[in-house]
Every structure is written in C-alpha cells, then in structure tokens.
Scaffold this motif. Structure first.
Motif, PDB file in Angstrom:
ATOM      1  N   PRO A 135       8.623   0.698  -6.406  1.00 18.51           N
ATOM      2  CA  PRO A 135       8.937   2.122  -6.084  1.00 18.51           C
ATOM      3  C   PRO A 135       9.713   2.516  -5.089  1.00 18.51           C
ATOM      4  N   ASN A 143      11.388   4.191  -2.199  1.00 17.80           N
ATOM      5  CA  ASN A 143      10.716   4.675  -0.864  1.00 17.80           C
ATOM      6  C   ASN A 143      10.968   6.260  -0.855  1.00 17.80           C
ATOM      7  N   LEU A 161       8.061   7.869  -2.613  1.00 15.66           N
ATOM      8  CA  LEU A 161       6.792   7.532  -2.027  1.00 15.66           C
ATOM      9  C   LEU A 161       6.233   8.744  -1.202  1.00 15.66           C
ATOM     10  N   VAL A 167       3.748   6.398   2.932  1.00 17.10           N
ATOM     11  CA  VAL A 167       3.886   5.175   2.397  1.00 17.10           C
ATOM     12  C   VAL A 167       5.379   4.684   2.470  1.00 17.10           C
ATOM     13  N   GLN A 168       5.751   3.136   2.843  1.00 17.25           N
ATOM     14  CA  GLN A 168       7.026   2.729   3.010  1.00 17.25           C
ATOM     15  C   GLN A 168       6.951   1.444   2.594  1.00 17.25           C
ATOM     16  N   ASP A 178       2.984  -1.791  -5.349  1.00 11.48           N
ATOM     17  CA  ASP A 178       3.017  -0.591  -6.045  1.00 11.48           C
ATOM     18  C   ASP A 178       2.032   0.443  -5.444  1.00 11.48           C
ATOM     19  N   PHE A 179       2.243   1.566  -5.756  1.00 12.24           N
ATOM     20  CA  PHE A 179       1.813   2.804  -5.329  1.00 12.24           C
ATOM     21  C   PHE A 179       1.502   3.798  -6.402  1.00 12.24           C
ATOM     22  N   PHE A 194      -3.057   1.437  -4.486  1.00 15.63           N
ATOM     23  CA  PHE A 194      -1.892   0.603  -3.963  1.00 15.63           C
ATOM     24  C   PHE A 194      -2.335  -0.768  -4.293  1.00 15.63           C
TER      25      PHE A 194
END
Length: 267
Positions: free
Chosen positions: A42, A44, A47, A55-56, A71-72, A82
């Motif tokens: 992903p 950043n 996110l 999320v980072q 993953d998210f 996640f």
C-alpha cells in the motif's frame, strides 16, 4: 600466431559481450519485478489518516525483491482489516509465493469471514502453491470502528506491539497458532479479541527488524519500537525516528533480511 591470438581475443570479447547483455537483461527483469512488487504494498499516501484511524507503513527488501508483505483493507463502512506476513526464505521464490498469497488474501478477507475459516483457506492455498517447501508467518486482524473491538490471529509471526498512548504502557499480541503452510492441515486456530477503548498504537513488523543487533551483538527485539512509539507524536514521525536510529537503508551491510513495518493509530 599473431592472427590466432587476435582471433582468440575477438571470440572471447564476443563471449563477454553476450554475457554482459544477458546480465543486463536479468537486471532489467529484476528491476521490473521490484517495481511490480512495490505495487502490491500500500502507498502511504492512500492509507487512511482521519479522526478515527491513521495508518503508515515502511518496506525495504534485502534483495531487489523480497518475501515480506503488509496490507490494509477497508472491509465495510465500519470495519477495516490489516495484516503483515513474511515468507520463509528470500529472493524471487519468496516474492512469487507472497504475490500469490496477497491475491488470495484479498479475495478471502471480508468483513464477516470467520478468521478461523480464513486461516484454514489460506493454509490450503500456501500448501498447494509451495508444495510444502515454504511457509508464511502471518499476523492478521480486523477492527470494528463502531464497537472498537479488535480481533486477530498471530500465526507464528513476530508479535506486534500495542501501546496505550495515554499511559505509555505496552504489551505484545503474541502467537496463537502455527504458521500458514507449516502443516497440511492447521490445528486449532487461536483467535483473540480485545476492546480498544483509549487512543492506541499498534506496530506490526517482521523479524528483519527485531533480529537486528545492538552494539553487543544482541537482538534488539521490540526495544526500539517500545522506545519510539509511546508518545503523542504521529506514527509517521515515530517510524522515521526508528529508521534513522537503526540506519535502515538500501546498502546498509548490517541488514540481512527484508524489513517491514505497519503502524496504526486508533484515536
């Protein structure tokens, strides 16, 4: 003799030229594979960073491609999922297995699927695709932003750290079952549930981070994570400070494995 020597040199030059072309083609293929793999991680910028959750992530492979993955996923209006995973082994074979695993997980991971059922399905996928030669350690979780309940399974993965931001106290989300693909049939899958009632940070990472060593040659474990995250600063700053202290960068000879970090801040 002179003519023979010239011919021998010319033939050798042709061989070396063909070999350099082959090496360049392989290098280009690895560069393309590395770019394709980064597309599975992903971005950043995409996110979430809102008043409910931030999320980072951070990822650096040991070689051009690697076997780490995080993953998210937004599973519904109120539920997010996640995960972080690590294939046993490195290089192209690990990257290929991980890309297949990512595709399977994204299809199977939904807002309503039982995590026990999900892990068993993923186990079947990995066993079939790796023929028992590799396995994957996995931490996977689902968080309901309305009920504030976090449910997770730690399948032999490095335990994530969960931190109460207000008190600064931390604990570990420890292993609850064997890794994915270790056995043809997974035994009992230990699901865990906790209520997240206060501002909380959850930091997931792979053993490429926890098995870095300090000046005395000892594994750092979770010590650097616990040092940098129990504060009110944004998780992006926490990650940057950790990376700077440990000098996690391409070309660092002390890095012996892929390094991945996925951090969440629940408001």
């Amino acid at each position: 003799q002179t003519i023979s020597s010239i011919i021998v040199v010319a033939i050798e030059n042709q061989r070396l030229f063909r070999e350099s072309l082959r090496q360049e083609a392989l290098r280009k293929e690895l560069e393309l594979a590395a770019r394709m793999q980064m597309m599975l991680i992903p971005d950043n910028k995409k996110l979430p960073a809102n008043d409910k959750i931030r999320v980072q992530g951070f990822y650096i492979p040991h070689y051009e491609v690697g076997g780490d993955y995080y993953d998210f996923l937004t599973l519904s209006d109120t539920t997010v999922g996640f995960c972080i995973a690590d294939v046993s082994g490195k290089g192209m074979s690990a990257a290929l297995l991980m890309s297949n695993f990512q595709a399977s997980l994204r299809v199977l991971f939904t807002a309503n699927v039982d995590l026990d059922v999900l892990l068993r399905k993923l186990n079947t996928v990995v066993v079939l695709n790796s023929s028992g030669e590799c396995f994957i350690t996995l931490f996977i979780a689902r968080f309901n932003m309305k009920t504030r309940v976090l449910e997770y399974v730690n399948a032999a993965h490095t335990p994530p750290v969960i931190i109460d931001v207000m008190s600064g106290t931390s604990s570990m989300l420890r292993q609850s079952c064997v890794g994915v693909g270790m056995l043809d049939e997974m035994p009992q899958v230990g699901k865990e549930k906790i209520s997240v009632t206060r501002p909380t940070k959850i930091i997931c990472y792979t053993d490429g981070l926890s098995e870095l060593t300090d000046d005395n040659g000892n594994f750092i474990g979770a010590s650097t994570v616990v040092k940098h995250f129990p504060n009110s600063r944004p998780i992006s700053e926490n990650i940057a400070a950790l990376i700077d202290e440990l000098d996690i960068r391409a070309g660092n000879p002390d890095l012996f494995d892929d390094v991945s970090i996925l951090a969440l801040e629940i408001m």
